[in-house]
Design an enzyme around this catalytic site. Structure first.
Site, mmCIF file in Angstrom:
data_model
loop_
_atom_site.group_PDB
_atom_site.id
_atom_site.type_symbol
_atom_site.label_atom_id
_atom_site.label_comp_id
_atom_site.label_asym_id
_atom_site.label_seq_id
_atom_site.Cartn_x
_atom_site.Cartn_y
_atom_site.Cartn_z
ATOM 1 N N ARG A 1 94.407 20.024 61.034
ATOM 2 C CA ARG A 1 93.814 21.006 60.136
ATOM 3 C C ARG A 1 94.469 22.358 60.413
ATOM 4 N NH1 ARG A 1 88.361 24.321 60.547
ATOM 5 N NH2 ARG A 1 88.349 25.125 58.425
ATOM 6 N N MET B 1 69.434 27.576 59.015
ATOM 7 C CA MET B 1 68.577 27.399 57.837
ATOM 8 C C MET B 1 67.333 26.572 58.140
ATOM 9 S SD MET B 1 67.918 28.230 54.819
ATOM 10 C CE MET B 1 69.298 28.966 53.961
ATOM 11 N N HIS C 1 87.820 26.045 52.766
ATOM 12 C CA HIS C 1 87.041 24.808 52.595
ATOM 13 C C HIS C 1 87.717 23.854 51.608
ATOM 14 C CE1 HIS C 1 83.070 27.087 53.692
ATOM 15 N NE2 HIS C 1 83.565 26.481 54.749
ATOM 16 N N GLU D 1 73.399 19.450 51.719
ATOM 17 C CA GLU D 1 73.028 18.029 51.788
ATOM 18 C C GLU D 1 71.569 17.816 52.191
ATOM 19 O OE1 GLU D 1 75.846 16.043 54.422
ATOM 20 O OE2 GLU D 1 77.470 17.144 53.463
ATOM 21 N N GLU E 1 85.253 16.314 55.963
ATOM 22 C CA GLU E 1 86.556 16.998 55.971
ATOM 23 C C GLU E 1 87.580 16.241 56.799
ATOM 24 O OE1 GLU E 1 84.255 20.889 56.659
ATOM 25 O OE2 GLU E 1 86.147 21.580 55.842
ATOM 26 N N HIS F 1 79.617 24.280 48.718
ATOM 27 C CA HIS F 1 79.708 23.868 50.128
ATOM 28 C C HIS F 1 78.847 24.856 50.906
ATOM 29 C CE1 HIS F 1 81.944 22.449 53.838
ATOM 30 N NE2 HIS F 1 81.356 23.557 54.250
ATOM 31 N N LEU F 2 77.656 24.408 51.323
ATOM 32 C CA LEU F 2 76.696 25.307 51.980
ATOM 33 C C LEU F 2 76.481 24.853 53.419
ATOM 34 C CD1 LEU F 2 74.027 25.449 49.088
ATOM 35 C CD2 LEU F 2 76.023 26.922 49.415
ATOM 36 N N GLY G 1 79.404 28.354 57.252
ATOM 37 C CA GLY G 1 80.201 29.076 56.260
ATOM 38 C C GLY G 1 79.829 28.492 54.905
ATOM 39 N N ARG H 1 77.821 35.774 57.934
ATOM 40 C CA ARG H 1 78.764 36.591 57.143
ATOM 41 C C ARG H 1 78.083 37.120 55.890
ATOM 42 N NH1 ARG H 1 83.347 32.183 56.759
ATOM 43 N NH2 ARG H 1 82.714 31.268 58.731
ATOM 44 N N ASN I 1 91.652 19.242 65.073
ATOM 45 C CA ASN I 1 91.293 20.561 64.577
ATOM 46 C C ASN I 1 91.208 21.469 65.804
ATOM 47 O OD1 ASN I 1 90.117 22.801 63.494
ATOM 48 N ND2 ASN I 1 88.375 21.734 62.563
HETATM 49 P P1 AMP Z 1 77.260 22.798 58.735
HETATM 50 O O1 AMP Z 1 78.073 24.053 59.035
HETATM 51 O O2 AMP Z 1 77.743 22.053 57.540
HETATM 52 O O3 AMP Z 1 77.062 21.925 59.945
HETATM 53 O O4 AMP Z 1 75.780 23.320 58.342
HETATM 54 C C1 AMP Z 1 74.989 24.028 59.247
HETATM 55 C C2 AMP Z 1 73.753 24.533 58.520
HETATM 56 O O5 AMP Z 1 73.043 23.422 57.937
HETATM 57 C C3 AMP Z 1 72.757 25.239 59.436
HETATM 58 O O6 AMP Z 1 72.246 26.413 58.808
HETATM 59 C C4 AMP Z 1 71.638 24.213 59.573
HETATM 60 O O7 AMP Z 1 70.390 24.810 59.827
HETATM 61 C C5 AMP Z 1 71.661 23.574 58.211
HETATM 62 N N1 AMP Z 1 70.938 22.296 58.209
HETATM 63 C C6 AMP Z 1 71.270 21.148 58.835
HETATM 64 N N2 AMP Z 1 70.303 20.213 58.644
HETATM 65 C C7 AMP Z 1 69.341 20.788 57.884
HETATM 66 C C8 AMP Z 1 68.086 20.353 57.354
HETATM 67 N N3 AMP Z 1 67.625 19.123 57.572
HETATM 68 N N4 AMP Z 1 67.387 21.232 56.593
HETATM 69 C C9 AMP Z 1 67.834 22.482 56.379
HETATM 70 N N5 AMP Z 1 68.996 22.953 56.852
HETATM 71 C C10 AMP Z 1 69.749 22.129 57.601
#
Ligand code: AMP
Length: 402
Positions: free
Chosen positions: A92, A284, A181, A334, A385, A209-210, A213, A242, A7
């Protein structure tokens, strides 16, 4: 039987080497800051359940040198985590436009067609192409496959992908919803069906998908029929930085009221909006902590974020005429039970009800979190992914040799 997934971004290369007979990762890594004074390669070697990480720093002039570092790291991994037995490389590629509805074995014509999509992804596709060209030169004896973020959403019908703009803009400039995604939504849809023990071909899924992005997808019988990201990844859900959906007239208003130009406004919507725009914080985990300690902006950001997800769930249940499962994935989906609970609150009328105890249970496994009397299933399914790209690469190579 190994597949290497690459990627390539503008200044980074992410990679993962899979053993496809076990569907397991052998090694992975990330090379960052290519072209800067001090690049950093973090290489992870998988040995059973243990991961050994090593770091190499120094100047890496370009992607070509970057691949030499990666090949060295894989070579030095020894054991089975090197490139011996490699049967293909999966790349990718962010934007396949309307040209690519499935993965493609890369040849000169495919490279030209990916180049043709650059106006739709001016930052991403050129970086992906550099990665492809350099990797093909370094590993000329195996097939290279392009796997597109947009391809899974090419099944979206025209009433869902067309914007209500002059039709000539679609014909001449390809202005339409593409969605992104796609590899994650495809992977999660298959895993959700497996968890439910039902054929994907008879399921209606809302997939959320949270991550940093974020996008929602409505998936009917394994095919995407709508998704929240649009012509670009800016539309739809609130994201880390965003804005997601907004009244397009705000842009003209801001241009007049603040004097900001197109580039500055575009940067503001992509980099300084979303959770960060509301609360100064885009992570988050940190936001949940701040909200817990009473920070009002953090609470507000979480409310706006969750409400937008809830609206999309309702919209997609309507679009599909019902729902069998709502599926949460990626970093926030997740791990953040509180966001899942807020996003599904008040949806009893749609048969969507989360069990607080199941929702609070942590784990890396795909799991169900609905109440016993909830009509719709609510699932947490970890996405992967890279593994999906590896699987699609293998399928594509097998079809070629069949
Ligand atoms: P990703 O782009 O899929 O790696 O997701 C990143 C986002 O997931 C960020 O906002 C992180 O703060 C959030 N995140 C990862 N682990 C946790 C957790 N245990 N509780 C809440 N948010 C999380």
């Amino acid at each position: 039987m190994k597949v290497l997934v690459l990627n390539a971004g503008s200044s980074s290369i992410k990679y993962e080497l899979f053993d496809m007979s076990e569907r397991g990762a052998l090694a992975s890594g990330l090379l960052e800051r290519i072209g800067e004074q001090r690049a950093c390669l973090t290489h992870r070697l998988q040995e059973g359940a243990n991961t050994h990480a090593s770091v190499r720093e120094g100047k890496v002039d370009d992607h070509r040198e970057g691949f030499e570092w990666i090949a060295d790291a894989l070579g030095q991994s020894g054991g089975i985590a090197n490139l011996e037995g490699l049967i293909g490389v999966g790349h990718r590629v962010v934007h396949g436009g309307e040209d690519f509805k499935a993965p493609a074995i890369i040849d000169a014509e495919v490279i030209d067609r990916i180049r043709g999509q650059i106006p739709l992804a001016p930052l991403h596709n050129p970086a992906n192409l550099v990665g492809i060209e350099v990797a093909m030169a370094s590993m000329p004896n195996v097939p290279h496959v392009a796997v597109f973020d947009t391809a899974f959403h090419q099944s979206i019908p025209r009433h869902a992908y067309l914007y209500a703009l002059p039709y000539s803009l679609y014909e001449e400039h390809h202005v339409r919803r593409y969605g992104f995604h796609g590899t994650s939504h495809a992977f999660v849809a298959k895993r959700a069906a497996r968890l439910l023990g039902r054929p994907l071909e008879e399921l209606r899924l809302v997939i959320l998908h949270l991550g940093n992005g974020a996008s929602a997808a409505a998936v009917v019988n394994g095919r995407s029929i709508d998704t929240s990201m649009g012509m670009t990844p800016l539309e739809g859900l609130v994201m880390g930085t965003r804005s997601g959906d907004l009244d397009p007239a705000i842009i003209f208003f801001l241009s007049r009221a603040t004097g900001l130009g197109n580039d500055e406004l575009e940067s503001m919507l992509n980099r300084d909006s979303g959770l960060k725009g509301i609360s100064d914080q885009n992570d988050m985990r940190e936001l949940l902590r701040l909200a817990e300690s009473g920070d009002e902006r953090a609470k507000l950001a979480i409310e706006v974020y969750s409400y937008r997800i809830r609206k999309y769930i309702g919209a997609y249940v309507a679009a599909m005429g019902g729902v069998d499962a709502v599926v949460f994935t990626a970093g926030i989906g997740e791990n953040a039970g509180e966001i899942r609970a807020r996003a599904c609150s008040g949806l009893d009328a749609l048969g969507i009800r989360i069990d607080p105890k199941r929702n609070a249970t942590r784990g890396n496994e795909a799991r169900e979190i609905q109440t016993d009397d909830g009509k719709a299933k609510v699932l947490v399914v970890p996405t992967d992914e890279e593994l999906e790209i590896a699987e699609q690469t293998l399928d594509c190579i097998r079809r070629l040799s069949a």
